[in-house]
Design an enzyme around this catalytic site. Structure first.
Site, PDB file in Angstrom:
ATOM      1  N   SER A   1     -19.379  -8.152   5.376  1.00 32.05           N
ATOM      2  CA  SER A   1     -18.126  -9.098   6.564  1.00 32.05           C
ATOM      3  C   SER A   1     -18.530  -9.022   7.582  1.00 32.05           C
ATOM      4  O   SER A   1     -19.793  -8.535   7.574  1.00 32.05           O
ATOM      5  CB  SER A   1     -16.511  -7.753   6.235  1.00 32.05           C
ATOM      6  OG  SER A   1     -16.445  -8.405   7.134  1.00 32.05           O
TER       7      SER A   1
ATOM      8  N   GLY B   1      -4.779  -1.267  10.041  1.00 34.44           N
ATOM      9  CA  GLY B   1      -4.517   0.597  10.895  1.00 34.44           C
ATOM     10  C   GLY B   1      -2.858  -0.025  11.787  1.00 34.44           C
ATOM     11  O   GLY B   1      -2.252   0.761  12.177  1.00 34.44           O
TER      12      GLY B   1
ATOM     13  N   ASP C   1       2.897  -2.454  -1.327  1.00 35.21           N
ATOM     14  CA  ASP C   1       1.693  -3.375  -0.503  1.00 35.21           C
ATOM     15  C   ASP C   1       1.327  -3.729  -1.978  1.00 35.21           C
ATOM     16  O   ASP C   1       1.309  -5.459  -1.587  1.00 35.21           O
ATOM     17  CB  ASP C   1       0.597  -2.505   0.008  1.00 35.21           C
ATOM     18  CG  ASP C   1       1.712  -1.837   0.728  1.00 35.21           C
ATOM     19  OD1 ASP C   1       2.704  -1.899   1.208  1.00 35.21           O
ATOM     20  OD2 ASP C   1       0.714  -0.284   1.596  1.00 35.21           O
TER      21      ASP C   1
HETATM   22  C1  GLA Z   1       2.361   2.571   2.666  1.00 36.95           C
HETATM   23  C2  GLA Z   1       1.829   2.883   1.525  1.00 36.95           C
HETATM   24  C3  GLA Z   1       3.069   1.907   0.620  1.00 36.95           C
HETATM   25  C4  GLA Z   1       4.030   2.705   1.021  1.00 36.95           C
HETATM   26  C5  GLA Z   1       4.599   2.509   2.369  1.00 36.95           C
HETATM   27  C6  GLA Z   1       6.039   2.912   3.335  1.00 36.95           C
HETATM   28  O1  GLA Z   1       2.556   1.363   3.167  1.00 36.95           O
HETATM   29  O2  GLA Z   1       1.396   2.067   1.069  1.00 36.95           O
HETATM   30  O3  GLA Z   1       3.106   2.469  -1.169  1.00 36.95           O
HETATM   31  O4  GLA Z   1       4.533   3.931   0.852  1.00 36.95           O
HETATM   32  O5  GLA Z   1       4.082   3.407   3.828  1.00 36.95           O
HETATM   33  O6  GLA Z   1       6.620   2.158   2.593  1.00 36.95           O
END
Ligand code: GLA
Length: 386
Positions: A66, A120, A170
């Protein structure tokens, strides 16, 4: 990201023309830490993305580079590291390991990564890398996996290889996001529904600039505390499998069976699940006042019961509350830093931004970054059509 320039950089490095995949980060509107409790979440994909370019190799090597992140990595497909190396390429290695277990890993590949999702900040830069590299690696073989399957395998990579016991939210929204919509997801069945975000609303994401980190530590502790809650509640309600199965009334009636801390952790989850459902209904009905109330309650619950907020997040939310054009504000993502999500009326966005930047700087001495976005689409291949 300019696709031509990315292609040229790829060619200069690897001497090949790549296929290119783009996976977005996400912001969660509501439903925090409910995903690993089999509950409900309502995230949206955002405008930031990670791009992964890929071309095949026949020498059994996996080369990862990258221009933004340090290091030049070279691995043997048949001798991938067994656990995390502590480098950013762990997300790709994790995905590659899971694909290899399923016999879906190509015999070698060049990968170039361009990441725009702030790291982050709680906007799921890691899920975006995982999802984009999974689709890229799969594209070299003849392996057809559905997008929800890809989301699951990326979660597995993060759980087993990286060591963060994250839920599915996510990766799922990075795969399945839709422009102008939030995704209401049942994390048990993976049934989902797109909930339109009214066009007059913008997602305004305020970065506290306090970095969060969840490959272990507090995040995994919260998960263990929820599991302890389930274990204790099961003695009264043998059929429950997860906190998703517990209603607020059931929890209250057996409050005395739980240590105070475990009770508060469980209370956040069971009330948060109810709030996700209420928020989705309210958004669909156009009842923006109810949306705002749910977001405010959600923030307080994360601050007081789940204890995943921090001073800077609370300041950011307090600064937003009551401002002209604000529909709702809360911290978003795993917690302990990162961003707040603010739903703001389009005509008030500029004023809102200015006030937040100066108010936050005044209160903390920190210069914040503010991103204004619409809900965007999930993963796409962009090489074919530019
Ligand atoms: C992070 C995790 C998700 C979820 C959130 C809190 O983003 O990757 O799976 O648990 O925290 O909602």
């Amino acid at each position: 990201m300019n696709l031509r320039e990315f292609g040229q950089r790829f060619e200069a490095r690897f001497g090949d023309r790549p296929r290119v995949f783009r996976a977005p980060g996400r912001v969660n509107l509501i439903g925090e830490h409910t995903d690993y409790n089999d509950g409900f979440v309502m995230p949206a994909a955002v405008g930031f993305s990670t791009h992964v370019g890929i071309s095949p190799r026949s020498d059994g090597k996996l080369l990862v580079h990258s221009d933004e992140f340090p290091g030049n990595f070279e691995f043997e497909v048949h001798r991938l590291p067994e656990r995390r190396t502590g480098e950013w390429c762990d997300y790709i290695l994790g995905v590659a390991s899971v694909l290899r277990e399923r016999d879906c890993l190509p015999s070698g590949a060049n990968l170039l990564v361009h990441g725009e999702v702030p790291i982050g900040a709680g906007l799921s830069s890691s899920a975006a890398i995982e999802v984009a590299s999974a689709l890229a690696l799969l594209s070299l073989g003849n392996n057809q996996l559905s997008l929800p399957e890809i989301a699951k395998l990326c979660r597995c990579a993060e759980n087993e290889f990286v060591g963060a016991r994250v839920g599915i939210m996510d990766q799922f929204v990075s795969c399945m996001g839709k422009a102008e919509h939030a995704v209401l997801l049942d994390c048990r069945s993976l049934e989902f529904k797109f909930v339109p975000i009214p066009p007059r609303i913008r997602l305004v994401v305020c970065n506290t600039m306090v970095k969060h980190e969840h490959s272990g530590g507090e995040y995994n502790d919260r998960r263990a505390q929820c599991e302890e809650g389930v274990r204790l509640l099961k003695q009264r309600f043998p059929s429950i499998k997860a906190l998703r199965d517990v209603s607020p009334a059931q929890l209250e009636s057996h409050r005395g069976d739980l240590p105070e801390l475990i009770y508060r952790r469980c209370r956040h989850i069971v009330t948060e699940n109810a709030r996700v459902v209420r928020t989705a209904e309210a958004l669909q009905k156009g009842d923006l006042r109810a949306v705002g109330e749910c977001m405010a309650e959600s923030h307080m619950s994360m601050r007081d019961d789940y204890e995943i907020s921090c001073r800077e997040l609370d300041i950011m939310v307090d600064l937003a509350n009551g401002r002209e054009g604000l529909i709702g504000a809360r911290m978003t993502g795993g917690g302990f830093g990162g961003c707040t999500i603010n739903l703001v009326r389009i005509d008030a966005v500029e004023q809102f931004k200015t006030a937040m930047l100066s108010g936050y700087h005044h209160a903390t001495g920190i210069s914040s970054d503010i991103y204004v976005s619409n809900a965007g689409a999930g993963i796409t291949e962009i090489s074919a059509n530019g």
